[in-house]
Design a protein around this motif. Sequence first.
Motif, PDB file in Angstrom:
ATOM      1  N   GLU A 150      12.464-118.064 -33.091  1.00  0.00           N
ATOM      2  CA  GLU A 150      11.536-118.566 -32.074  1.00  0.00           C
ATOM      3  C   GLU A 150      12.155-119.719 -31.299  1.00  0.00           C
ATOM      4  O   GLU A 150      13.296-120.113 -31.518  1.00  0.00           O
ATOM      5  N   GLY A 151      11.384-120.261 -30.373  1.00  0.00           N
ATOM      6  CA  GLY A 151      11.866-121.366 -29.556  1.00  0.00           C
ATOM      7  C   GLY A 151      11.865-122.680 -30.315  1.00  0.00           C
ATOM      8  O   GLY A 151      11.464-122.755 -31.468  1.00  0.00           O
ATOM      9  N   LEU A 152      12.329-123.733 -29.647  1.00  0.00           N
ATOM     10  CA  LEU A 152      12.406-125.058 -30.256  1.00  0.00           C
ATOM     11  C   LEU A 152      11.116-125.837 -30.007  1.00  0.00           C
ATOM     12  O   LEU A 152      10.573-125.810 -28.905  1.00  0.00           O
ATOM     13  N   PHE A 157      23.502-130.430 -28.010  1.00  0.00           N
ATOM     14  CA  PHE A 157      22.803-130.167 -29.262  1.00  0.00           C
ATOM     15  C   PHE A 157      23.769-130.054 -30.420  1.00  0.00           C
ATOM     16  O   PHE A 157      24.910-129.602 -30.275  1.00  0.00           O
ATOM     17  N   ARG A 212       9.810-111.272 -25.279  1.00  0.00           N
ATOM     18  CA  ARG A 212      10.302-111.796 -26.560  1.00  0.00           C
ATOM     19  C   ARG A 212      11.515-110.997 -27.032  1.00  0.00           C
ATOM     20  O   ARG A 212      12.431-111.553 -27.623  1.00  0.00           O
ATOM     21  N   TYR A 216      19.654-121.611 -21.863  1.00  0.00           N
ATOM     22  CA  TYR A 216      20.625-121.700 -22.947  1.00  0.00           C
ATOM     23  C   TYR A 216      20.748-120.335 -23.610  1.00  0.00           C
ATOM     24  O   TYR A 216      19.835-119.528 -23.579  1.00  0.00           O
ATOM     25  N   GLN A 255      21.733-119.001 -27.613  1.00  0.00           N
ATOM     26  CA  GLN A 255      21.917-119.505 -28.972  1.00  0.00           C
ATOM     27  C   GLN A 255      22.503-118.411 -29.821  1.00  0.00           C
ATOM     28  O   GLN A 255      21.938-117.312 -29.939  1.00  0.00           O
ATOM     29  N   LEU A 279      23.378-124.121 -29.557  1.00  0.00           N
ATOM     30  CA  LEU A 279      22.830-123.927 -28.215  1.00  0.00           C
ATOM     31  C   LEU A 279      23.899-124.228 -27.185  1.00  0.00           C
ATOM     32  O   LEU A 279      24.513-125.286 -27.211  1.00  0.00           O
ATOM     33  N   MET A 335      20.223-114.756 -28.291  1.00  0.00           N
ATOM     34  CA  MET A 335      18.892-115.332 -28.099  1.00  0.00           C
ATOM     35  C   MET A 335      18.984-116.236 -26.872  1.00  0.00           C
ATOM     36  O   MET A 335      19.849-117.117 -26.821  1.00  0.00           O
ATOM     37  N   LEU A 339      17.155-119.009 -24.465  1.00  0.00           N
ATOM     38  CA  LEU A 339      16.086-120.000 -24.479  1.00  0.00           C
ATOM     39  C   LEU A 339      16.013-120.717 -23.145  1.00  0.00           C
ATOM     40  O   LEU A 339      17.034-121.157 -22.613  1.00  0.00           O
ATOM     41  N   TYR A 346      11.355-129.253 -23.092  1.00  0.00           N
ATOM     42  CA  TYR A 346      10.389-128.416 -23.786  1.00  0.00           C
ATOM     43  C   TYR A 346      10.837-126.967 -23.647  1.00  0.00           C
ATOM     44  O   TYR A 346      11.180-126.520 -22.551  1.00  0.00           O
ATOM     45  N   PHE A 347      10.819-126.266 -24.755  1.00  0.00           N
ATOM     46  CA  PHE A 347      11.405-124.938 -24.799  1.00  0.00           C
ATOM     47  C   PHE A 347      10.366-123.826 -24.818  1.00  0.00           C
ATOM     48  O   PHE A 347       9.272-123.982 -25.350  1.00  0.00           O
ATOM     49  N   GLY A 348      10.765-122.697 -24.264  1.00  0.00           N
ATOM     50  CA  GLY A 348       9.981-121.484 -24.378  1.00  0.00           C
ATOM     51  C   GLY A 348      10.234-120.813 -25.720  1.00  0.00           C
ATOM     52  O   GLY A 348      11.063-121.279 -26.505  1.00  0.00           O
ATOM     53  N   PRO A 349       9.558-119.699 -26.004  1.00  0.00           N
ATOM     54  CA  PRO A 349       9.674-119.033 -27.304  1.00  0.00           C
ATOM     55  C   PRO A 349      10.963-118.254 -27.490  1.00  0.00           C
ATOM     56  O   PRO A 349      11.278-117.833 -28.597  1.00  0.00           O
ATOM     57  N   GLY A 350      11.727-118.068 -26.414  1.00  0.00           N
ATOM     58  CA  GLY A 350      12.992-117.357 -26.536  1.00  0.00           C
ATOM     59  C   GLY A 350      12.866-115.874 -26.246  1.00  0.00           C
ATOM     60  O   GLY A 350      11.815-115.264 -26.436  1.00  0.00           O
ATOM     61  N   ARG A 384      15.038-112.443 -27.236  1.00  0.00           N
ATOM     62  CA  ARG A 384      16.140-111.886 -28.015  1.00  0.00           C
ATOM     63  C   ARG A 384      16.621-110.633 -27.299  1.00  0.00           C
ATOM     64  O   ARG A 384      15.899-109.638 -27.223  1.00  0.00           O
TER      65      ARG A 384
END
Lengths: 111, 116
Positions: free
Chosen positions: A41-43, A101, B9, B35, B37, B43, B88, B90, B106-110, B112
């Motif tokens: 999931e996201g951060l 990071f 997602r 980004y 990952q 990242l 992934m 982001l 602030y990040f989104g859920p990503g 894949r």
Amino acid sequence: SQELEQSPQSLIVQEGKNLTINCTSSKTLYGLYWYKQKYGEGLIFLMMLQKGGEEKSHEKITAKLDEKKQQSSLHITASQPSHAGIYLCGADNTGGFKTIFGAGTRLFVKA
Amino acid sequence: DVKVTQSSRYLVKRTGEKVFLECVQDMDHENMFWYRQDPGLGLRLIYFSYDVKMKEKGDIPEGYSVSREKKERFSLILESASTNQTSMYLCASSGPWLAGGGETQYFGPGTRLLVL
């Protein structure tokens, strides 16, 4: 260039135990961020530290930035399965505009 | 409440396809980031944008392009997807950079992405 090194890379703790994760920078930190990421999931933003010696807490998680502003530690008290995930530190690049990071610390909490 | 959303997602594409990943934030943030990952690599910043129609290359821009036509939306484009772009992805957004410091991202859920 600035680099962030996190330790340990992974950690397995028994539920209820305390633990500490470290983030060390090769240069002075001007803004240090801690994030948590659940697997796949996201951060999720936890907290930000800017001043030397600053300490912040969020529920059972406490983060501190050392006086020299080159190392931060994240401490979890009485760990729970909900604490499991990847913890990442991020820092404002001294050149501005970008955040760098660390590679992350994978935390597993055994029930 | 802070909200960053990503269009998918999970995504499966074939080599050579053009892929669009969309990110939307509702916080009126100036800055947006893409980004990727990967295990062991952490990242890595692909592109970022500090204003509408403005973009800057990050650390690994090759094979990617971006578009920011509106403040709230930042798109990542894979012109011709390749298997080494399986990852992934982001998206993040942040407010204006303050003098002497930055702003929390602030990040989104990503998303894949699997490229076959």
